[in-house]
Each structure stands twice: as C-alpha cells, then as structure tokens.
Design a protein around this motif. Structure first.
Motif, mmCIF file in Angstrom:
data_model
loop_
_atom_site.group_PDB
_atom_site.id
_atom_site.type_symbol
_atom_site.label_atom_id
_atom_site.label_comp_id
_atom_site.label_asym_id
_atom_site.label_seq_id
_atom_site.Cartn_x
_atom_site.Cartn_y
_atom_site.Cartn_z
ATOM 1 N N ALA A 68 -22.637 -4.113 -35.602
ATOM 2 C CA ALA A 68 -22.197 -3.247 -36.514
ATOM 3 C C ALA A 68 -23.079 -2.617 -37.487
ATOM 4 C CB ALA A 68 -20.963 -3.589 -37.306
ATOM 5 N N ALA A 69 -23.956 -3.399 -37.958
ATOM 6 C CA ALA A 69 -24.898 -3.076 -38.903
ATOM 7 C C ALA A 69 -25.961 -2.148 -38.441
ATOM 8 C CB ALA A 69 -25.427 -4.302 -39.573
ATOM 9 N N LEU A 70 -26.201 -2.569 -37.146
ATOM 10 C CA LEU A 70 -27.406 -1.786 -36.339
ATOM 11 C C LEU A 70 -26.785 -0.219 -36.147
ATOM 12 C CD1 LEU A 70 -29.146 -4.456 -34.392
ATOM 13 C CD2 LEU A 70 -30.111 -3.525 -36.580
ATOM 14 N N GLU A 71 -25.558 -0.418 -35.439
ATOM 15 C CA GLU A 71 -25.151 0.775 -34.703
ATOM 16 C C GLU A 71 -24.702 1.912 -35.805
ATOM 17 O OE1 GLU A 71 -21.908 -0.492 -32.426
ATOM 18 O OE2 GLU A 71 -23.429 -1.652 -30.867
ATOM 19 N N SER A 72 -24.471 1.157 -37.096
ATOM 20 C CA SER A 72 -24.077 2.323 -38.134
ATOM 21 C C SER A 72 -24.983 2.734 -38.977
ATOM 22 C CB SER A 72 -22.947 1.813 -39.004
ATOM 23 O OG SER A 72 -23.197 0.228 -39.655
ATOM 24 N N GLY A 73 -26.387 2.042 -38.575
ATOM 25 C CA GLY A 73 -27.667 2.579 -39.318
ATOM 26 C C GLY A 73 -27.844 1.986 -40.749
ATOM 27 N N ASP A 75 -29.228 -0.922 -43.260
ATOM 28 C CA ASP A 75 -30.716 -1.507 -43.755
ATOM 29 C C ASP A 75 -30.593 -2.765 -44.270
ATOM 30 O OD1 ASP A 75 -30.261 -0.479 -45.984
ATOM 31 O OD2 ASP A 75 -31.934 0.451 -46.120
ATOM 32 N N ALA A 76 -29.192 -3.084 -44.643
ATOM 33 C CA ALA A 76 -29.054 -4.675 -45.482
ATOM 34 C C ALA A 76 -27.693 -4.990 -45.242
ATOM 35 C CB ALA A 76 -29.328 -4.243 -47.065
ATOM 36 N N VAL A 77 -27.622 -6.203 -45.415
ATOM 37 C CA VAL A 77 -26.255 -6.837 -45.183
ATOM 38 C C VAL A 77 -26.005 -7.986 -46.478
ATOM 39 C CG1 VAL A 77 -24.986 -8.556 -43.702
ATOM 40 C CG2 VAL A 77 -26.591 -7.131 -42.647
ATOM 41 N N HIS A 78 -25.086 -7.628 -47.013
ATOM 42 C CA HIS A 78 -24.425 -8.566 -48.029
ATOM 43 C C HIS A 78 -23.079 -9.479 -47.627
ATOM 44 C CE1 HIS A 78 -23.229 -10.066 -51.964
ATOM 45 N NE2 HIS A 78 -23.822 -9.264 -52.445
ATOM 46 N N PRO A 79 -23.379 -10.883 -47.458
ATOM 47 C CA PRO A 79 -22.289 -11.620 -47.236
ATOM 48 C C PRO A 79 -21.147 -11.924 -48.131
ATOM 49 C CG PRO A 79 -24.212 -12.818 -47.792
ATOM 50 C CD PRO A 79 -24.373 -11.363 -48.137
ATOM 51 N N GLY A 80 -21.207 -11.550 -49.486
ATOM 52 C CA GLY A 80 -20.262 -11.843 -50.248
ATOM 53 C C GLY A 80 -20.278 -13.517 -50.687
ATOM 54 N N TYR A 81 -19.014 -13.969 -50.598
ATOM 55 C CA TYR A 81 -18.794 -15.488 -50.716
ATOM 56 C C TYR A 81 -17.918 -16.071 -49.526
ATOM 57 C CZ TYR A 81 -14.737 -14.089 -53.309
ATOM 58 O OH TYR A 81 -13.540 -13.543 -53.576
ATOM 59 N N GLY A 82 -18.130 -17.267 -49.157
ATOM 60 C CA GLY A 82 -17.300 -17.568 -48.005
ATOM 61 C C GLY A 82 -18.036 -17.349 -46.693
ATOM 62 N N PHE A 83 -16.851 -17.306 -45.577
ATOM 63 C CA PHE A 83 -17.477 -16.797 -44.239
ATOM 64 C C PHE A 83 -18.842 -17.190 -44.029
ATOM 65 C CE2 PHE A 83 -13.932 -13.493 -45.082
ATOM 66 C CZ PHE A 83 -12.987 -14.290 -44.413
ATOM 67 N N LEU A 84 -19.823 -16.066 -43.921
ATOM 68 C CA LEU A 84 -21.031 -16.378 -43.332
ATOM 69 C C LEU A 84 -22.096 -16.909 -44.631
ATOM 70 C CD1 LEU A 84 -20.975 -14.303 -40.210
ATOM 71 C CD2 LEU A 84 -21.130 -16.719 -40.120
ATOM 72 N N SER A 85 -21.803 -16.527 -45.716
ATOM 73 C CA SER A 85 -22.562 -16.442 -46.891
ATOM 74 C C SER A 85 -23.607 -17.400 -47.038
ATOM 75 C CB SER A 85 -21.824 -16.283 -48.323
ATOM 76 O OG SER A 85 -21.015 -17.370 -48.449
ATOM 77 N N ALA A 91 -28.304 -15.781 -41.628
ATOM 78 C CA ALA A 91 -29.338 -15.232 -42.366
ATOM 79 C C ALA A 91 -30.709 -15.091 -41.578
ATOM 80 C CB ALA A 91 -29.775 -16.080 -43.696
ATOM 81 N N ARG A 92 -30.918 -15.827 -40.526
ATOM 82 C CA ARG A 92 -32.028 -15.753 -39.723
ATOM 83 C C ARG A 92 -31.968 -14.573 -38.860
ATOM 84 N NH1 ARG A 92 -32.803 -21.311 -39.941
ATOM 85 N NH2 ARG A 92 -34.545 -22.091 -41.375
ATOM 86 N N LYS A 93 -30.569 -14.699 -38.247
ATOM 87 C CA LYS A 93 -30.531 -13.424 -37.224
ATOM 88 C C LYS A 93 -30.453 -12.141 -37.950
ATOM 89 C CE LYS A 93 -27.283 -15.876 -33.992
ATOM 90 N NZ LYS A 93 -25.917 -15.871 -33.438
ATOM 91 N N VAL A 94 -30.031 -12.056 -39.063
ATOM 92 C CA VAL A 94 -29.996 -10.911 -39.893
ATOM 93 C C VAL A 94 -31.564 -10.279 -40.020
ATOM 94 C CG1 VAL A 94 -29.676 -9.692 -42.004
ATOM 95 C CG2 VAL A 94 -27.810 -10.957 -41.062
ATOM 96 N N ALA A 95 -32.345 -11.402 -40.443
ATOM 97 C CA ALA A 95 -33.745 -11.198 -40.906
ATOM 98 C C ALA A 95 -34.411 -10.638 -39.582
ATOM 99 C CB ALA A 95 -34.503 -12.078 -41.387
ATOM 100 N N ASP A 96 -34.138 -11.247 -38.369
ATOM 101 C CA ASP A 96 -34.678 -11.108 -36.855
ATOM 102 C C ASP A 96 -34.454 -9.590 -36.514
ATOM 103 O OD1 ASP A 96 -35.810 -13.570 -37.219
ATOM 104 O OD2 ASP A 96 -34.399 -14.578 -35.894
#
Length: 450
Positions: A68-73, A75-85, A91-96
C-alpha cells in the motif's frame, strides 16, 4: 518526507495525520474494511483498504501494508503504537523497500525487545536494575542457588515478553523449578522464544517512566510520568511529572535513560520504564518501549513539545528541533484512557454505535479521540474511545479539573469507564500518592466504591 503512510488506526492515526498536515506532509492511512468509514479514514488525505476486520489480515499484514505504501507513492511509514510498531522484522522490511521508518532502527528495536538483553544494556548504560540472574537463565544453571541470592519473592520473566505478559511470580523455593518450567513453556508458545530470566519482585511498587528523544547524535529527555494506576497491567490513569519522587531518584532515572538511548544510538521517540519502590526510595529498570506511547500527550502538555512532529523531523531530516536546554516543564497533566467497557460486567467490551459524544472545552483540556458521534466501536480491536488530557498549574488543580471534565463528558450508546476514572481520581490514596501498580486489584473495597 513528502507522503506518509500511517500503519495504525483510531486516535493515534488521527493524531499523526493532523500533525503531518500541519507540517505539509500528505498522508495515506491503511484501514481494515470496517474502518473505511472511521474518523481516522476521514482525517487522512487518502486511505487504502488492506484487508478484512481481523488484525492479522489487515493491521498486522506486513506485505499488504508495504505494498500500500509503495503503490500510493509514500516515502515513509509511521507505525503508531501497538500492532507492528515494535516489530523489528517489519522495520527491516520497510527499510528494505526503500521507505523511511519513523522510529528507531530494527537493531535498536531488537535490542530493547529482548528483555534480558535490554536489562544488560541498561546495566551497561548505568541505568539502575533490579537484582536478578545474569542474563537469560541457562537451563543447566543452578536456579535454586541463583534464586536464593536474589531473594524471594521474585519473578520469572520471558526474555521476549512485554506489556505485562510472560511474567510468573515465585513466593518460595518449593515453587521455583515448576514455575520456571511453566514459564519456559508459555514463553515458547506465546513468543516463540523459551528463554527466561529471574528478577527480584518489588511489592507495592509504582510505575514511572522517562520520555526520551534521539536523532543518533543528540539524546535528550522530556521528563517523567507516573502510570501506576493500572488494571491487570493495563494503564488506566497517567500523569506528568511523576509525583512524590525524591530529587535524586528523578535525576537518576532521567539522566540514565538518556545514556541508554545514547548506548543504543537511538533515533526517534522512546520510553524507559521503571519500578519505583517508595519504601526504599529506589527505582529500577523494567523495559524500553521503542515507539510513541499512548500517554505521550501529558508530556506534550507540560513541555509544549509535539512528540509526533519530532518523530517526523528526526525520520525525515535526521535531526530533532531542540536540545536539552530547550526543554522546560510547566504545571501538571493527567490523562484518562476512556474505554468502551462495562465496569459493572467485569469490564466486558461494549462495542456498538456511539449515539452522542460531547466533551468539555475549558482551558487546559485536550481530547485525543478516534471516534465521534455516529462512529461504530468495533469488537475486533482495542476498546479505547479517547484520551481525556487535563493540564493545570499543579497536581491538586489538575485532579480537580479532571474530575470536573469527566462530570461534563457525555457519551451515549456504549458503556464507558468514566465512572471508574471518577472513582479512582477521588480516592484519598491517589491524592496522597500512596497507590501502586496493583492498587486496583488489592483494594478490597474499590469496586464497591464505584
């Protein structure tokens, strides 16, 4: 940073989207199918449905979120708290994927996520720690001798545990070995890691914590908080600064928390948590949370610092906007986590349609909410509706103002915990700061007084 994906829901998603808008950053929110009509979805500039209601199929679906991040253009992801934060693999997948991760790097998350490793790192940084086993408990070690050296009561903790999970108490030697084996089995089943360690148990302890910020070069604190009013290890009421702390203890936990951030090369917002023993006037490290905390608004209210803005600045530019000398503390703040739960039915969740929601608007009152009148509270997620935050000149004034604000709040359609907050804030133990993290469970008359 130009376009931010928010990988969360509810009030924290609304909170992040509003600050990003003020900074000129476009936002995209991932939502589950029922959350497509949520307040958070309407607050963000865009939203993308990533799956059905169950969290594993949506808010925990790492590949769908990154796609979703890549397809919507973005350049960054904020995970908030809980879930995947605090998920190092995510975090490595996001950076990769070539995206900016708004938070500390995966190595720091991993270091602090393993409780025995975090304890050792804290010790190296000069953070006070409780007497305990030297790292993970070796299955071949003489656990009885180690426990005798620590003293009873003690706790067996899962190295990979957190959020109050993976903890078993031992009151005497004849319980020890069976408890260790049960804890290892539970840790392997729940966390996929059977390692445990031993630690002295502090009875009637308070829960205090220090907010830190780092950009990899500079490391500062933004004061402390007290989160001792808890129910089953879940925080109910938080306040800042932590009341009735000796100056020496306050200085030690603040300065040592900064040193722990420095040792980790920390980047972003983090919280170092402590047990405080008011009898011996000693604080000891529990863990470090490598994300924004639910209770971050009370720190914002007493410092004037927007922590989400600092997170986005650090992630986007590599630098925070302030130094330790810039941090000033004013007044006292209290936060009530208002949940859709029925206190008269053992706090059973109360999902459904919010028919009406009205908040007071006096000076010093802030409300961070993920719902509004007309919202549907889902049974699939955490039951928190909103956070009521009150800032006043001093603690007594903050308590009085919070009680008044709770009295003026109106929520219809679902049961809420507002009566519990009113009762707890009215207790003489809270006023005298004689409560502790097990207060709700151990005060026999508490629920009758509600």
């Amino acid at each position: 940073m130009k376009k931010l994906l928010i990988a969360n829901r509810g009030e924290i998603a609304v909170r992040i989207a509003r600050t990003a808008r003020q900074m000129g950053i476009e936002t995209v929110l991932v939502v589950s199918e029922p959350d497509a009509a949520s307040l958070a979805a309407r607050t963000a500039d865009h939203f993308v449905v990533v799956g059905p209601a169950p969290a594993p199929a949506s808010y925990l679906n790492q590949d769908a979120i990154i796609a979703a991040a890549l397809e919507s253009g973005c350049d960054a992801v904020h995970p908030g708290y809980g879930f995947l934060s605090e998920n190092a693999a995510f975090a490595r997948k996001v950076a990769d994927a070539g995206l900016i991760w708004v938070g500390p790097d995966a190595d720091a998350i991993e270091m602090m996520g393993n409780k025995s490793m975090a304890r050792e790192s804290a010790r190296k940084a000069g953070v006070p720690v409780l007497r305990g086993s030297d790292g993970p408990l070796d299955p071949e070690a003489d656990a009885v001798a180690i426990a005798r050296d620590i003293g009873y009561p003690l706790v067996v903790k899962a190295s990979a545990g957190g959020g109050g999970r993976g903890i078993r108490f031992v009151h005497s030697e004849d319980e020890l070995l069976d408890t260790i084996e049960m804890a290892r089995g539970e840790a392997a089943s729940v966390f996929g890691d059977p390692t445990v360690y031993l630690e002295r148990f502090v009875q009637l302890a308070r829960h205090v914590e220090v907010q830190v910020l780092g950009d990899g070069t500079q490391f500062i604190h933004l004061g402390d908080r007290d989160c001792s009013m808890q129910r089953r290890s879940q925080k109910v009421i938080e306040e800042a600064p932590a009341p009735d702390l000796p100056d020496a203890v306050r200085q030690t936990i603040r300065e040592s928390s900064v040193e722990l951030a420095r040792l980790c090369g920390y980047s972003g917002a983090g919280t170092v948590e402590f047990l405080y023993d008011p009898i011996n006037q000693e604080a000891a490290f529990i863990e470090m949370n490598t994300r924004i905390q639910v209770e971050h608004p009370i720190t914002e209210q007493i410092t004037g610092v927007d922590l989400v803005r600092e997170q986005l600045l650090i992630a986007g530019t590599g630098s925070m906007s302030l130094t330790q000398d810039d941090v000033r503390f004013t007044g006292h703040a209290i936060e009530c986590r208002i949940n859709a739960e029925d206190p008269d039915n053992n706090f059973f969740p109360s999902p459904g349609l919010v028919k009406a929601m009205e908040w007071p608007s006096a000076a010093g009152i802030r409300v961070d909410s993920g719902v509004e009148a007309g919202s549907v509270v889902s049974p699939y997620y955490d039951s928190m509706l909103a956070k009521l935050i009150v800032h006043a000149a001093d603690r007594d004034s903050a308590i009085a103002a919070t009680l008044a604000a709770l009295e003026e709040t109106r929520i219809e359609g679902v049961k809420t915990t507002i009566p519990v907050h009113t009762m707890l804030l009215s207790r003489p133990e809270f006023a005298a700061v004689s409560h502790h993290s097990k207060f709700i469970e151990t005060a026999a008359d508490l629920m009758e007084a509600k």
